[in-house]
Scaffold this motif. Structure first.
Motif, mmCIF file in Angstrom:
data_model
loop_
_atom_site.group_PDB
_atom_site.id
_atom_site.type_symbol
_atom_site.label_atom_id
_atom_site.label_comp_id
_atom_site.label_asym_id
_atom_site.label_seq_id
_atom_site.Cartn_x
_atom_site.Cartn_y
_atom_site.Cartn_z
ATOM 1 N N SER B 46 0.930 -1.372 0.188
ATOM 2 C CA SER B 46 0.061 0.225 0.095
ATOM 3 C C SER B 46 0.525 1.430 0.201
ATOM 4 O O SER B 46 0.435 2.746 -1.041
ATOM 5 N N ASP B 175 -6.348 -0.498 -4.760
ATOM 6 C CA ASP B 175 -5.455 -1.578 -3.445
ATOM 7 C C ASP B 175 -6.724 -1.982 -3.251
ATOM 8 O O ASP B 175 -7.580 -1.866 -2.368
ATOM 9 N N GLU B 176 -6.711 -3.312 -3.469
ATOM 10 C CA GLU B 176 -6.904 -4.638 -2.823
ATOM 11 C C GLU B 176 -9.027 -4.043 -3.004
ATOM 12 O O GLU B 176 -9.360 -4.053 -2.397
HETATM 13 MG MG MG Z 1 -1.991 -2.807 2.363
#
Ligand code: MG
Ligand code: ATP
Lengths: 228, 254
Positions: B46, B175-176
């Motif tokens: 991240s 991010d995910e």
């Molecule tokens: Mg992360």
């Protein structure tokens, strides 16, 4: 060797590896017995070998099933994926080898009914080599020693040479003696079956190399020692 | 690194205060390709993607060294306006985060309103286009004035993607994006990624190995702040070079 964090997955892979080993063992025994049935003129052993094929077929089904389960449940990648896909192919190659042992046993049954044409010398030698090839391929599979697999690929040339020698010799005998032709053809077939077993063993070795190194060596001439 | 790279990361380090979390990262993100970032929790994924649009410096103690070249220009150069940069390099987060009090329409326009005034008719066009691109239009066209929070999780995530797309970025960082979604919503987002790739460079962080394998062209494996391996996704998932990559993706202890 590092292990999978998921123990059940680890156990599934172990089960698969062991089943392959068991199948390889049976396969090797069938090669041994089919030629012994011929050389020792032991037709009981030939019949036993033919019957044993059934078990090897079951091994193949079992391996297929284990692989499908792992593919469905685990979606393996990298070396695991190579292991699973090659396991499927290896089971198939071993099944073909055992079919050839059946073919040899059938010829043994025919030949054992007739007087022996000549002492078997090169045929047992060829068998030794083929057995060694299967064993080396499987050893490489178990130990990860890729050199053993490369060894198998080299041994195939020796088998081919022996096959040529046997064929030439039988041709000589058959051209001299018409009575010898039928038995000659059977023996020649036995040599041919062994030669094909060697080809399947070479496939096994190539599969093991791919599994270990992630490099496809099919249809390449010379094994590189270690280029990657 | 090729000249055509959309983003080139060169010798990038990042810290939180004195805690260094990224070391000497070099990576090229290609245009019209999907780049996946994988690695264990806490390895810096991240943080890494936040350095690509200067969001890392918004965090307390967030420090970056090294270069991030966007179309060949260093985004950390003094002349670069981070707000404009973030319009070009948009971001979608792990949890769908629509502004709860805003309507669906206002959510899509939220990014634009920050930077420019829009005529109503232009705004309608932007909303429809962004929602269509995010494959959400058909599902929400009747409820554009309802609050964004009234949508399902998967719809909310696509709403956030629409919000990112509305400002017409070049690069989308995710991010995910699917970690809170069910398999069907996940498949929708993945399908969307496939079609977005025709026009954008996409960087996606994911914990789902199969997802990385499915959606990306290149994959980078991070471990403890370092980029261990970066290569063609097919190569990574069939025969990775580095033993640590192999162990991570096959689920083994190091
Ligand atoms: Mg992360
Ligand atoms: N705001 C912050 N302040 C201080 N340290 C932070 C902060 N955010 C992250 N870190 C630390 O930086 C390191 C990298 O964190 P990061 O969030 O980038 O990891 P990640 O790979 O995205 O992990 P995950 O997969 O769990 O999301 C970790 O050691 C984390 O504790």
């Amino acid at each position: 060797m590092t292990r999978h964090t998921d123990k059940e997955y680890e156990a599934e892979l172990r089960d698969l590896r062991e089943t392959i080993l068991v199948m390889a063992g049976r396969c090797e025994e069938m090669i041994e017995n089919s030629i012994r049935a011929l050389v020792d003129r032991d037709s009981d052993l030939a019949n036993k070998t033919i019957a044993a094929d059934h078990t090897v077929n079951r091994d193949e089904l079992r391996i297929d099933e284990l692989c499908f389960l792992i593919l469905a449940k685990r979606q393996p990648v990298a070396s695991d994926l190579r292991f699973i896909t090659q396991a499927l192919k290896m089971a198939n190659e071993m099944e073909r080898i055992s079919d050839l042992a059946v073919n040899i046993s059938e010829r043994a049954l025919l030949l054992n009914k007739e007087p022996q044409l000549k002492p078997y010398i090169d045929v047992p030698r060829m068998k030794e080599l083929v057995q060694k090839m299967v064993r080396n391929a499987i050893d490489a599979f178990v130990s990860g020693e890729v050199d053993k697999a490369y060894e198998v690929i080299k041994q195939d040339d020796e088998v081919d040479a022996l096959y040529q020698a046997i064929t030439r010799e039988l041709l000589k005998v058959m051209t001299r003696d018409i009575e010898a032709v039928e038995r000659g053809i059977h023996i020649q077939s036995v040599a041919k079956f062994l030669e094909r077993m060697a080809d399947h063993s070479e496939n096994l070795a190539e599969q093991v190399i791919f599994m270990i190194k992630g490099k496809d060596v099919r249809n390449t001439d010379l094994p590189e020692s270690d280029a990657s | 690194m090729t000249a055509a790279a959309k983003i080139s990361v060169v010798g990038l380090d990042a810290w939180y205060g004195t805690h260094q979390v990224l070391r000497r990262i070099n990576m090229a993100v290609q245009d019209r390709r999907v780049t996946a970032i994988i690695g264990p929790s806490g390895c810096g994924k991240s943080t890494f993607i936040r350095t690509l649009n200067r969001m890392h410096e918004l965090v307390d103690g967030g420090i970056v060294k090294g270069q991030v070249l966007y179309d060949g220009e260093d985004i950390y150069d003094k002349s670069v306006d981070p707000v404009l940069l973030r319009r070009r390099v948009g971001m979608v987060f792990q949890k769908p985060n629509p502004f709860p009090t805003m309507s669906v329409r206002e959510n899509v326009l939220a990014g634009l309103r920050l930077t420019s005034a829009l005529k109503r008719s232009d705004a309608d066009m932007v909303v429809e286009r962004a929602l269509r691109q995010a494959a959400l239009w058909e599902e929400v066209k009747e409820v554009l004035d309802k609050p964004g929070s009234s949508l399902s999780g998967g719809q909310q995530q696509r709403l956030c993607i629409a919000r990112a797309l509305a400002v017409e970025p070049d690069v989308i960082l995710m991010d995910e994006p699917c970690s809170a979604l069910d398999p069907i919503a996940t498949a929708r987002i993945e399908d969307l990624i496939h079609s977005l790739k025709e026009n954008y460079a996409i960087v996606i962080v994911t914990h789902n190995m199969q997802q990385a394998a499915r959606v990306s062209d290149e994959t980078g494996f991070f471990l403890m702040g370092e980029l261990v391996e970066f290569s063609d996704t097919n190569k990574i998932f069939t025969s990775p070079k580095d033993q640590r990559t192999e162990e991570y993706i096959t689920g083994k202890f190091g």
